[in-house]
Design a protein around this motif. Structure first.
Motif, PDB file in Angstrom:
ATOM      1  N   LEU A 189      35.246  28.279  40.508  1.00 20.19           N
ATOM      2  CA  LEU A 189      35.628  29.265  39.496  1.00 20.19           C
ATOM      3  C   LEU A 189      35.680  30.673  40.098  1.00 20.19           C
ATOM      4  O   LEU A 189      36.599  31.445  39.802  1.00 20.19           O
ATOM      5  N   LEU A 190      34.706  30.980  40.951  1.00 19.75           N
ATOM      6  CA  LEU A 190      34.698  32.290  41.597  1.00 19.75           C
ATOM      7  C   LEU A 190      35.912  32.458  42.498  1.00 19.75           C
ATOM      8  O   LEU A 190      36.553  33.522  42.493  1.00 19.75           O
ATOM      9  N   TRP A 191      36.255  31.416  43.251  1.00 26.05           N
ATOM     10  CA  TRP A 191      37.392  31.536  44.154  1.00 26.05           C
ATOM     11  C   TRP A 191      38.720  31.596  43.412  1.00 26.05           C
ATOM     12  O   TRP A 191      39.632  32.325  43.805  1.00 26.05           O
ATOM     13  N   ILE A 192      38.840  30.870  42.329  1.00 30.02           N
ATOM     14  CA  ILE A 192      40.055  30.978  41.507  1.00 30.02           C
ATOM     15  C   ILE A 192      40.197  32.406  40.978  1.00 30.02           C
ATOM     16  O   ILE A 192      41.285  32.996  41.002  1.00 30.02           O
ATOM     17  N   SER A 193      39.070  32.961  40.531  1.00 29.97           N
ATOM     18  CA  SER A 193      39.087  34.325  40.005  1.00 29.97           C
ATOM     19  C   SER A 193      39.452  35.319  41.093  1.00 29.97           C
ATOM     20  O   SER A 193      40.247  36.239  40.873  1.00 29.97           O
ATOM     21  N   ARG A 194      38.869  35.158  42.285  1.00 35.94           N
ATOM     22  CA  ARG A 194      39.140  36.085  43.387  1.00 35.94           C
ATOM     23  C   ARG A 194      40.608  36.033  43.799  1.00 35.94           C
ATOM     24  O   ARG A 194      41.249  37.078  44.005  1.00 35.94           O
ATOM     25  N   ILE A 195      41.137  34.827  43.929  1.00 37.69           N
ATOM     26  CA  ILE A 195      42.537  34.687  44.357  1.00 37.69           C
ATOM     27  C   ILE A 195      43.488  35.251  43.305  1.00 37.69           C
ATOM     28  O   ILE A 195      44.425  35.995  43.617  1.00 37.69           O
ATOM     29  N   PHE A 196      43.235  34.911  42.040  1.00 36.68           N
ATOM     30  CA  PHE A 196      44.106  35.379  40.961  1.00 36.68           C
ATOM     31  C   PHE A 196      44.074  36.903  40.850  1.00 36.68           C
ATOM     32  O   PHE A 196      45.120  37.568  40.845  1.00 36.68           O
ATOM     33  N   LEU A 226      38.827  42.193  48.077  1.00 35.65           N
ATOM     34  CA  LEU A 226      38.306  41.091  47.262  1.00 35.65           C
ATOM     35  C   LEU A 226      38.628  39.749  47.910  1.00 35.65           C
ATOM     36  O   LEU A 226      37.768  38.863  47.989  1.00 35.65           O
ATOM     37  N   LEU A 227      39.856  39.580  48.361  1.00 37.53           N
ATOM     38  CA  LEU A 227      40.244  38.317  48.991  1.00 37.53           C
ATOM     39  C   LEU A 227      39.475  38.069  50.279  1.00 37.53           C
ATOM     40  O   LEU A 227      39.132  36.925  50.601  1.00 37.53           O
ATOM     41  N   LEU A 228      39.199  39.146  51.023  1.00 36.92           N
ATOM     42  CA  LEU A 228      38.509  39.008  52.302  1.00 36.92           C
ATOM     43  C   LEU A 228      36.989  39.032  52.162  1.00 36.92           C
ATOM     44  O   LEU A 228      36.270  38.827  53.144  1.00 36.92           O
ATOM     45  N   GLY A 229      36.493  39.318  50.960  1.00 41.36           N
ATOM     46  CA  GLY A 229      35.050  39.315  50.729  1.00 41.36           C
ATOM     47  C   GLY A 229      34.326  40.509  51.318  1.00 41.36           C
ATOM     48  O   GLY A 229      33.117  40.442  51.573  1.00 41.36           O
ATOM     49  N   ILE A 230      35.025  41.606  51.510  1.00 36.02           N
ATOM     50  CA  ILE A 230      34.433  42.804  52.115  1.00 36.02           C
ATOM     51  C   ILE A 230      33.915  43.728  51.014  1.00 36.02           C
ATOM     52  O   ILE A 230      34.565  43.904  49.980  1.00 36.02           O
ATOM     53  N   ILE A 264      33.870  37.391  35.666  1.00 37.14           N
ATOM     54  CA  ILE A 264      33.312  36.289  36.461  1.00 37.14           C
ATOM     55  C   ILE A 264      32.976  36.779  37.872  1.00 37.14           C
ATOM     56  O   ILE A 264      31.912  36.478  38.424  1.00 37.14           O
ATOM     57  N   ILE A 265      33.896  37.542  38.457  1.00 35.06           N
ATOM     58  CA  ILE A 265      33.673  38.082  39.804  1.00 35.06           C
ATOM     59  C   ILE A 265      32.448  38.991  39.825  1.00 35.06           C
ATOM     60  O   ILE A 265      31.617  38.922  40.743  1.00 35.06           O
ATOM     61  N   PHE A 266      32.322  39.835  38.795  1.00 39.34           N
ATOM     62  CA  PHE A 266      31.211  40.783  38.751  1.00 39.34           C
ATOM     63  C   PHE A 266      29.872  40.055  38.631  1.00 39.34           C
ATOM     64  O   PHE A 266      28.902  40.385  39.330  1.00 39.34           O
TER      65      PHE A 266
END
Length: 401
Positions: A20-27, A84-88, A147-149
Motif C-alpha cells: 500500500l505504501l509503495w502504490i501510494s508513493r508511485i502514484f 518521494l520515489l527515491l526515498g530521500i 498513507i505516506i505520511f
C-alpha cells in the motif's frame, strides 16, 4: 571509502514490502512530477492562473511576481515527486506533500464552492479540469499522501550512499528550477494553446457547418388551479405528457433554462482586433496574405528597461526588413492609447497599433513583448523577447523560402 549499494524498490525496514505504501508513493510521485513538468512547460500561463487566485484573496500585489512564484511551485512539485520515489529525505518530503495537498485542496474547494476560478490550472492547458474535478482529484491525493505520511518511517532510500542521494537531490533541484526558467525565457517546449505554430487561425474562429449546437432544457413551474399543488417539469415532459391540454395546470413565473449538453466550442472565440476608431479589423489582419509580424504586449507600462531594449531591437529589425520585403508590422496591445503614444515617441515605432483584449493576448505569445510571424492566417513562428532572431536569420529561415 564509501560505496553505493542499491536497495530493492520493495524493501522496507522490516524487509517485507508494504504494498500500500509503495502504490501510494508511485502514484503520488509520478503525479506530482507530471503536474510539475506540465506547468513548468508554461510558467507564465500558470502565473496567469495564480493571478486569478491573488485577485480572489486580495493579494494582487503579487501579480508582478506570479511567473516566478509559478516556477517555484512547479519546481517543488517535481522535487517532492522525485525524492518521494527515491526515498530521500522522507520526513521533509512527507511533511511537504501533506502541507501542499492541504493547501491545494482548500483552494480547489473554495474555487468550486464559490465558483470564483473556473479552472484550477493543475495540469496547465494540457488537461483542463473544472473546479469540482480538481477538488475530487485533490481529495484522492490527500488519501494517498495521508498513507505516506503515516507510514513515512518505513520509507528507505534506494541508494545507501549519502553522497549519491545528495548528488541526485542537487541534480533534481537544478533540473526542476531550470525547466521553468528555460520555458519562461524561450517559450513553452510544447504549445497547447490555439495560437501554436502551424495553426490556421481563421478556421479556429468559426463553427464548422453541421457542428453540434448547445442543447438546453427548459424547466416550467406548474400550479394546479384547484388543489394548489405545484410541480416542476421539463419542456419535453410538458409536451410529451400533453400537460398543456389540461386547463387545471398553469405555468407560474418564468421558465428556468439549463445547459444539458455543450456543443462545438470554437478554439478561439474571443479574438477581436480593433483600430483607434474601434472598428473591427480582425479578418483583415489575421488573413493577410503577406508576411505579417504581430508584436504582442498586454501592458506596455509593465516594461522593464530590458523590455524596452528588446522591443526597440524587434522594431529596428522589422523596420530594416520592411525596406526590402513586402510585409506588415503590427503591435497588438490592451494598453491605453496614451501609453502607446509615449512608447512611440520613445522608440519611433514602425509598428501599426491595434487593440485586443488582454485574455486572447495572454494566449498568443507567453512573453511581454512577444512576436508572431503569420502569413495567410497561418502561424509560421513565435518568439519571446529574448529569442527574436536577427535580420539575416529571418531572411534565410523564413522570408526567402
Amino acid at each position: 571509502m564509501t560505496t553505493t549499494s542499491f536497495y530493492s524498490p520493495l524493501q522496507s525496514t522490516s524487509n517485507k514490502p508494504d504494498i500500500l505504501l509503495w502504490i501510494s508513493r508511485i502514484f503520488v510521485g509520478l503525479l506530482f512530477i507530471f503536474s510539475g513538468l506540465i506547468k513548468a512547460n508554461d510558467p507564465m500561463g500558470f502565473g496567469y492562473k495564480l493571478q486569478e487566485y491573488f485577485h480572489v484573496f486580495n493579494l494582487t500585489a503579487l501579480n508582478d511576481y506570479s511567473a516566478w512564484i509559478a516556477i517555484i511551485i512547479c519546481a517543488f512539485e517535481i522535487i517532492l515527486g522525485v525524492l518521494l520515489l527515491l526515498g530521500i529525505a522522507r520526513n521533509s518530503v512527507a511533511w511537504g506533500l501533506l502541507l501542499l495537498i492541504i493547501f491545494f485542496t482548500f483552494l480547489t474547494f473554495y474555487s468550486a464552492f464559490f465558483n470564483v476560478v473556473t479552472s484550477c490550472g493543475c495540469f496547465g492547458d494540457a488537461i483542463p479540469l473544472t473546479p469540482w474535478q480538481s477538488f475530487i482529484k485533490d481529495l484522492i491525493l490527500l488519501v494517498f499522501i495521508g498513507i505516506i505520511f503515516i507510514k513515512r518511517q518505513k520509507i528507505t532510500p534506494l541508494f545507501q550512499s549519502s553522497f549519491a542521494n545528495n548528488f541526485i537531490t542537487l541534480l533534481t533541484v537544478l533540473f526542476a528550477f531550470g525547466a521553468g526558467i528555460y520555458t519562461y525565457v524561450y517559450l513553452p517546449v510544447i504549445d497547447f494553446l490555439p495560437y501554436k505554430v502551424g495553426n490556421h487561425l481563421p478556421s479556429l474562429m468559426k463553427v464548422p457547418e453541421g457542428a453540434a449546437q448547445d442543447e438546453f432544457e427548459h424547466i416550467y413551474t406548474l400550479k394546479n388551479k384547484q388543489s394548489g399543488e405545484s410541480k416542476k417539469v421539463t419542456d419535453k415532459e410538458y409536451m410529451s405528457q400533453k400537460i398543456w391540454e389540461d386547463e387545471n395546470w398553469e405555468i407560474v413565473g418564468e421558465p428556468q433554462t439549463k445547459l444539458v449538453k455543450k456543443g462545438y466550442q470554437m478554439a478561439i472565440p474571443d479574438l477581436m482586433i480593433s483600430d483607434n476608431a474601434g472598428q473591427n479589423v480582425t479578418e483583415e489582419i489575421i488573413e493577410n496574405p503577406h508576411f505579417n509580424f504581430l508584436v504582442t504586449s498586454i501592458d506596455v507600462t509593465k516594461f522593464s528597461p530590458a523590455d524596452f531594449l528588446a522591443l526597440d531591437r524587434i522594431n529596428q529589425t522589422i523596420k530594416s526588413l520592411s525596406e526590402d520585403y513586402n510585409l506588415r508590422a503590427i503591435l497588438l496591445t490592451s494598453s491605453a492609447a496614451a501609453d502607446i503614444d509615449y512608447l512611440n515617441d520613445q522608440l519611433d515605432l514602425v509598428l501599426e497599433t491595434f487593440y485586443v483584449d488582454g485574455i486572447p493576448l495572454k494566449s498568443m505569445v507567453r512573453s511581454n513583448p512577444g512576436v508572431m510571424l503569420m502569413q495567410n492566417g497561418v502561424v509560421i513562428q513565435k518568439w519571446s523577447k529574448e529569442t527574436f532572431p536577427s535580420k539575416e536569420e529571418l531572411i534565410q529561415q523564413y522570408l526567402n523560402k
